[in-house]
Design a protein around this motif. Structure first.
Motif, PDB file in Angstrom:
ATOM      1  N   ALA A 186       1.491  -1.938   7.158  1.00  0.00           N
ATOM      2  CA  ALA A 186       1.368  -1.669   8.593  1.00  0.00           C
ATOM      3  C   ALA A 186       2.117  -0.399   8.989  1.00  0.00           C
ATOM      4  CB  ALA A 186       1.890  -2.850   9.401  1.00  0.00           C
TER       5      ALA A 186
ATOM      6  N   THR B 243      -3.215   3.630   6.886  1.00  0.00           N
ATOM      7  CA  THR B 243      -3.723   2.294   6.604  1.00  0.00           C
ATOM      8  C   THR B 243      -4.349   1.678   7.850  1.00  0.00           C
ATOM      9  OG1 THR B 243      -1.952   1.986   5.009  1.00  0.00           O
ATOM     10  CG2 THR B 243      -3.097   0.016   5.733  1.00  0.00           C
ATOM     11  N   PRO B 244      -5.586   1.193   7.773  1.00  0.00           N
ATOM     12  CA  PRO B 244      -6.162   0.480   8.918  1.00  0.00           C
ATOM     13  C   PRO B 244      -5.457  -0.860   9.117  1.00  0.00           C
ATOM     14  CG  PRO B 244      -7.685   0.453   7.064  1.00  0.00           C
ATOM     15  CD  PRO B 244      -6.524   1.317   6.661  1.00  0.00           C
ATOM     16  N   TRP B 245      -5.449  -1.344  10.340  1.00  0.00           N
ATOM     17  CA  TRP B 245      -4.732  -2.567  10.670  1.00  0.00           C
ATOM     18  C   TRP B 245      -5.251  -3.769   9.892  1.00  0.00           C
ATOM     19  CZ3 TRP B 245      -7.392  -6.735  12.445  1.00  0.00           C
ATOM     20  CH2 TRP B 245      -8.676  -6.499  12.936  1.00  0.00           C
ATOM     21  N   TRP B 246      -6.538  -3.791   9.623  1.00  0.00           N
ATOM     22  CA  TRP B 246      -7.118  -4.958   8.962  1.00  0.00           C
ATOM     23  C   TRP B 246      -6.686  -5.060   7.502  1.00  0.00           C
ATOM     24  CZ3 TRP B 246     -10.033  -3.590   4.846  1.00  0.00           C
ATOM     25  CH2 TRP B 246     -10.579  -2.312   4.843  1.00  0.00           C
TER      26      TRP B 246
ATOM     27  N   ALA C 224      -3.640  -4.588   6.394  1.00  0.00           N
ATOM     28  CA  ALA C 224      -2.380  -5.342   6.416  1.00  0.00           C
ATOM     29  C   ALA C 224      -2.649  -6.833   6.594  1.00  0.00           C
ATOM     30  CB  ALA C 224      -1.472  -4.823   7.529  1.00  0.00           C
ATOM     31  N   VAL C 225      -3.632  -7.170   7.413  1.00  0.00           N
ATOM     32  CA  VAL C 225      -3.988  -8.582   7.604  1.00  0.00           C
ATOM     33  C   VAL C 225      -4.554  -9.168   6.315  1.00  0.00           C
ATOM     34  CG1 VAL C 225      -5.493 -10.156   8.884  1.00  0.00           C
ATOM     35  CG2 VAL C 225      -4.344  -8.286  10.081  1.00  0.00           C
TER      36      VAL C 225
END
Length: 126
Positions: free
Chosen positions: A32, A37-40, A42-43
């Motif tokens: 994050a 890095t895209p937020w998804w 990290a999810v």
């Protein structure tokens, strides 16, 4: 007793999923903090280890006993976070190399925490 037998397996399955997420939480926080890095991602880095741990618990395929897995996951999260705070890294860490190093070190030290009884037995020779 019937109640414990009835809900023991789903509780253990949910526990495995939560523990997998706890062990992966530092990695998700690290991702994050990376600008590209895209937020998804990290999810996904948080949820996939949880799903894999839950599947391993369900299939009874954990290579270690469940209490050892439990101690390892909690120690991984705590030792990594303690290392980051001790090194005074920003939250989320922007120095990804150092943060990743602390994460790997935290996972390695967590093995000693998880197997503390074996280490203690080896150190206390009768």
């Amino acid at each position: 007793m019937v109640l414990g037998a009835r809900f023991g397996r789903p509780g253990r399955l949910l526990g495995g999923a939560v523990l997998g997420c706890i062990a992966a939480l530092p990695l998700a926080v690290l991702l994050a903090g990376v600008a590209w890095t895209p937020w998804w991602l990290a999810v996904v880095a948080l949820l996939v280890p949880g799903a894999l741990a839950a599947a391993a618990v369900e299939a009874e395929a954990l290579p270690v006993p469940y209490p050892v897995f439990f101690r390892w996951t909690l120690a991984t999260g705590m030792l990594t976070t303690a290392g980051w705070r001790g090194a005074q890294l920003a939250m989320p860490p922007t120095n990804t190399g150092a943060a990743l190093g602390y994460y790997v070190a935290g996972m390695a030290l967590a093995v000693a925490v998880a197997y503390y009884h074996r280490i203690w037995d080896a150190l206390t020779i009768d």
